[in-house]
Design a protein around this motif. Structure first.
Motif, PDB file in Angstrom:
ATOM      1  N   TYR A  49      65.484  30.246  35.554  1.00 19.85           N
ATOM      2  CA  TYR A  49      64.651  31.183  34.450  1.00 19.85           C
ATOM      3  C   TYR A  49      63.305  30.479  33.727  1.00 19.85           C
ATOM      4  O   TYR A  49      62.435  31.018  33.895  1.00 19.85           O
ATOM      5  N   GLY A  50      63.762  29.726  33.084  1.00 20.78           N
ATOM      6  CA  GLY A  50      63.196  28.952  31.743  1.00 20.78           C
ATOM      7  C   GLY A  50      61.710  28.359  32.611  1.00 20.78           C
ATOM      8  O   GLY A  50      60.400  28.340  32.377  1.00 20.78           O
ATOM      9  N   ASP A  51      62.018  27.364  33.831  1.00 23.12           N
ATOM     10  CA  ASP A  51      61.165  26.633  34.344  1.00 23.12           C
ATOM     11  C   ASP A  51      60.332  27.791  35.413  1.00 23.12           C
ATOM     12  O   ASP A  51      59.261  27.292  35.775  1.00 23.12           O
ATOM     13  N   ASN A  52      60.695  28.817  35.761  1.00 20.24           N
ATOM     14  CA  ASN A  52      60.163  29.663  36.825  1.00 20.24           C
ATOM     15  C   ASN A  52      59.966  31.182  35.858  1.00 20.24           C
ATOM     16  O   ASN A  52      60.264  31.995  36.609  1.00 20.24           O
ATOM     17  N   ILE A  53      59.523  31.154  34.805  1.00 16.04           N
ATOM     18  CA  ILE A  53      59.263  32.428  34.056  1.00 16.04           C
ATOM     19  C   ILE A  53      58.444  33.355  34.666  1.00 16.04           C
ATOM     20  O   ILE A  53      58.714  34.476  34.762  1.00 16.04           O
ATOM     21  N   GLU A  54      57.322  32.819  35.397  1.00 15.38           N
ATOM     22  CA  GLU A  54      56.246  33.623  35.986  1.00 15.38           C
ATOM     23  C   GLU A  54      56.965  34.401  37.274  1.00 15.38           C
ATOM     24  O   GLU A  54      57.057  35.762  37.256  1.00 15.38           O
ATOM     25  N   ALA A  55      57.830  33.458  38.024  1.00 17.29           N
ATOM     26  CA  ALA A  55      58.767  34.325  39.035  1.00 17.29           C
ATOM     27  C   ALA A  55      59.709  35.293  38.557  1.00 17.29           C
ATOM     28  O   ALA A  55      59.779  36.514  38.975  1.00 17.29           O
ATOM     29  N   PHE A  86      69.564  35.803  29.777  1.00 17.80           N
ATOM     30  CA  PHE A  86      68.198  35.918  29.640  1.00 17.80           C
ATOM     31  C   PHE A  86      67.725  36.324  28.229  1.00 17.80           C
ATOM     32  O   PHE A  86      66.721  35.796  27.788  1.00 17.80           O
ATOM     33  N   LYS A  87      68.552  37.325  27.693  1.00 13.57           N
ATOM     34  CA  LYS A  87      68.039  37.871  26.480  1.00 13.57           C
ATOM     35  C   LYS A  87      68.149  36.909  25.291  1.00 13.57           C
ATOM     36  O   LYS A  87      67.341  36.487  24.610  1.00 13.57           O
ATOM     37  N   LEU A  88      69.208  35.839  25.364  1.00  9.61           N
ATOM     38  CA  LEU A  88      69.367  34.911  24.581  1.00  9.61           C
ATOM     39  C   LEU A  88      68.435  33.700  24.587  1.00  9.61           C
ATOM     40  O   LEU A  88      67.893  33.173  23.652  1.00  9.61           O
ATOM     41  N   LYS A  89      68.047  33.399  25.847  1.00  6.57           N
ATOM     42  CA  LYS A  89      67.038  32.409  26.307  1.00  6.57           C
ATOM     43  C   LYS A  89      65.596  32.943  25.606  1.00  6.57           C
ATOM     44  O   LYS A  89      64.796  32.119  24.950  1.00  6.57           O
ATOM     45  N   ASN A  90      65.222  34.466  25.881  1.00  4.07           N
ATOM     46  CA  ASN A  90      63.918  34.769  25.532  1.00  4.07           C
ATOM     47  C   ASN A  90      63.885  34.988  23.855  1.00  4.07           C
ATOM     48  O   ASN A  90      63.057  34.295  23.296  1.00  4.07           O
ATOM     49  N   GLU A  91      65.092  35.065  23.263  1.00  6.06           N
ATOM     50  CA  GLU A  91      65.001  35.288  21.740  1.00  6.06           C
ATOM     51  C   GLU A  91      64.862  33.888  21.150  1.00  6.06           C
ATOM     52  O   GLU A  91      64.071  33.689  20.317  1.00  6.06           O
ATOM     53  N   LYS A  92      65.291  32.850  21.987  1.00  7.95           N
ATOM     54  CA  LYS A  92      65.362  31.463  21.441  1.00  7.95           C
ATOM     55  C   LYS A  92      63.973  30.952  21.476  1.00  7.95           C
ATOM     56  O   LYS A  92      63.260  30.505  20.545  1.00  7.95           O
ATOM     57  N   VAL A  93      63.331  31.298  22.651  1.00 12.07           N
ATOM     58  CA  VAL A  93      61.827  30.898  22.886  1.00 12.07           C
ATOM     59  C   VAL A  93      61.028  31.683  21.772  1.00 12.07           C
ATOM     60  O   VAL A  93      59.933  31.162  21.338  1.00 12.07           O
ATOM     61  N   THR A  95      61.575  33.128  18.888  1.00 14.95           N
ATOM     62  CA  THR A  95      61.932  32.841  17.589  1.00 14.95           C
ATOM     63  C   THR A  95      61.344  31.295  17.160  1.00 14.95           C
ATOM     64  O   THR A  95      60.753  31.141  16.068  1.00 14.95           O
ATOM     65  N   THR A  96      61.274  30.416  18.095  1.00 15.22           N
ATOM     66  CA  THR A  96      60.741  29.158  17.865  1.00 15.22           C
ATOM     67  C   THR A  96      59.122  29.039  17.937  1.00 15.22           C
ATOM     68  O   THR A  96      58.679  28.590  17.096  1.00 15.22           O
ATOM     69  N   GLY A  97      58.753  30.029  18.766  1.00 14.64           N
ATOM     70  CA  GLY A  97      57.140  30.070  18.674  1.00 14.64           C
ATOM     71  C   GLY A  97      56.370  28.808  19.298  1.00 14.64           C
ATOM     72  O   GLY A  97      55.365  28.655  19.025  1.00 14.64           O
ATOM     73  N   THR A  98      57.093  27.889  19.703  1.00 10.44           N
ATOM     74  CA  THR A  98      56.466  26.769  20.346  1.00 10.44           C
ATOM     75  C   THR A  98      56.075  26.601  21.815  1.00 10.44           C
ATOM     76  O   THR A  98      55.390  25.717  22.205  1.00 10.44           O
ATOM     77  N   ASP A  99      56.540  27.563  22.615  1.00  5.53           N
ATOM     78  CA  ASP A  99      56.102  27.654  23.979  1.00  5.53           C
ATOM     79  C   ASP A  99      54.785  28.244  24.170  1.00  5.53           C
ATOM     80  O   ASP A  99      54.745  29.402  23.907  1.00  5.53           O
ATOM     81  N   SER A 100      54.083  27.580  25.154  1.00  2.00           N
ATOM     82  CA  SER A 100      52.803  28.277  25.415  1.00  2.00           C
ATOM     83  C   SER A 100      52.876  29.452  26.057  1.00  2.00           C
ATOM     84  O   SER A 100      51.829  29.951  26.174  1.00  2.00           O
ATOM     85  N   ARG A 101      53.921  29.701  26.847  1.00  2.00           N
ATOM     86  CA  ARG A 101      54.177  30.791  27.830  1.00  2.00           C
ATOM     87  C   ARG A 101      54.918  31.724  27.207  1.00  2.00           C
ATOM     88  O   ARG A 101      55.540  32.841  27.661  1.00  2.00           O
ATOM     89  N   GLN A 102      54.541  32.165  25.797  1.00  2.00           N
ATOM     90  CA  GLN A 102      55.280  33.031  24.846  1.00  2.00           C
ATOM     91  C   GLN A 102      55.404  34.381  25.368  1.00  2.00           C
ATOM     92  O   GLN A 102      56.086  35.522  25.502  1.00  2.00           O
ATOM     93  N   GLY A 103      53.985  34.722  25.884  1.00  2.00           N
ATOM     94  CA  GLY A 103      53.610  35.989  26.292  1.00  2.00           C
ATOM     95  C   GLY A 103      54.398  36.518  27.831  1.00  2.00           C
ATOM     96  O   GLY A 103      54.881  37.554  27.494  1.00  2.00           O
ATOM     97  N   LEU A 104      54.778  35.644  28.442  1.00  2.00           N
ATOM     98  CA  LEU A 104      55.593  35.656  29.524  1.00  2.00           C
ATOM     99  C   LEU A 104      56.995  35.904  29.320  1.00  2.00           C
ATOM    100  O   LEU A 104      57.756  36.724  29.547  1.00  2.00           O
ATOM    101  N   PHE A 105      57.571  35.076  28.186  1.00  2.00           N
ATOM    102  CA  PHE A 105      58.760  35.378  27.745  1.00  2.00           C
ATOM    103  C   PHE A 105      59.102  36.743  26.953  1.00  2.00           C
ATOM    104  O   PHE A 105      60.031  37.337  27.054  1.00  2.00           O
ATOM    105  N   LYS A 106      57.960  37.189  26.299  1.00  2.11           N
ATOM    106  CA  LYS A 106      57.891  38.372  25.796  1.00  2.11           C
ATOM    107  C   LYS A 106      58.022  39.310  26.759  1.00  2.11           C
ATOM    108  O   LYS A 106      58.691  40.677  26.674  1.00  2.11           O
ATOM    109  N   ASP A 107      57.152  39.472  27.843  1.00  2.00           N
ATOM    110  CA  ASP A 107      57.405  40.328  29.077  1.00  2.00           C
ATOM    111  C   ASP A 107      58.604  40.376  29.645  1.00  2.00           C
ATOM    112  O   ASP A 107      59.482  41.348  29.877  1.00  2.00           O
ATOM    113  N   GLY A 108      59.434  39.041  29.726  1.00  2.00           N
ATOM    114  CA  GLY A 108      60.581  38.962  30.323  1.00  2.00           C
ATOM    115  C   GLY A 108      61.717  39.652  29.354  1.00  2.00           C
ATOM    116  O   GLY A 108      62.497  40.193  30.059  1.00  2.00           O
TER     117      GLY A 108
END
Length: 163
Positions: A49-55, A86-93, A95-108
């Motif tokens: 999931y995290g490594d292939n968030i686009e997919a 996934f819900k837990l992984k998304n929330e973690k990313v 809330t930390t706000g450090t991942d450059s792919r936050q928009g993808l995690f928000k969509d996820g």
């Protein structure tokens, strides 16, 4: 078909993350087909999931868009478990706000919640149907027009076995 599903999933998830909308959509459909063939593919998806968030977002979007068609083919319990992860992984990313792919995690996260709501509702409807049928059966027994012909003492004994 179980092994084929697992092997195909590895290739399909890579293709689903490509920057080609038609390829991505087709590969997402193959991933969903893999879930219907082997529940182990859900675990593969969780690991990827995290490594292939686009997919993953492409798969979630396709699953959400085609829910009526796809839901009958999928096992609700492994899907629900995967989505909760996934819900837990998304929330973690998020809330930390450090991942450059936050928009993808928000969509996820958006698609995860939509599908979770559908999986939960469909499971809940079965329970509602059971309760409704039981209520109707009890109502029929007690409101039957032939109630006078029933032996009330025998009926009472059925519901109060201590007497």
């Amino acid at each position: 078909m179980k092994q084929v599903g697992q092997q195909m999933f590895n290739f399909a998830i890579k293709a689903a993350g490509e920057n080609n909308p038609e390829l991505s959509k087709e590969a997402a459909g193959i991933c969903i087909w893999c879930f219907s063939q082997n529940a182990e593919c859900y675990k593969q998806w969780e690991r990827a999931y995290g490594d292939n968030i686009e997919a993953s977002v492409a798969i979630l979007k396709k699953l959400s868009d085609d829910w009526k068609e796809q839901s009958a083919k999928l096992s609700p319990d492994p899907l629900r478990d995967t989505l909760n992860g996934f819900k837990l992984k998304n929330e973690k990313v998020l809330t930390t706000g450090t991942d450059s792919r936050q928009g993808l995690f928000k969509d996820g996260d958006k698609y995860t919640k939509i599908i979770l709501g559908r999986v939960t509702r469909s499971h809940g409807c079965t329970a509602c149907l059971t309760v409704t049928v039981l209520a109707l059966a009890v109502g029929f027994v007690f409101l039957s027009p032939n109630l006078e012909s029933w032996d009330v003492q025998k009926l009472s004994a059925v519901f109060n076995p201590q007497h």
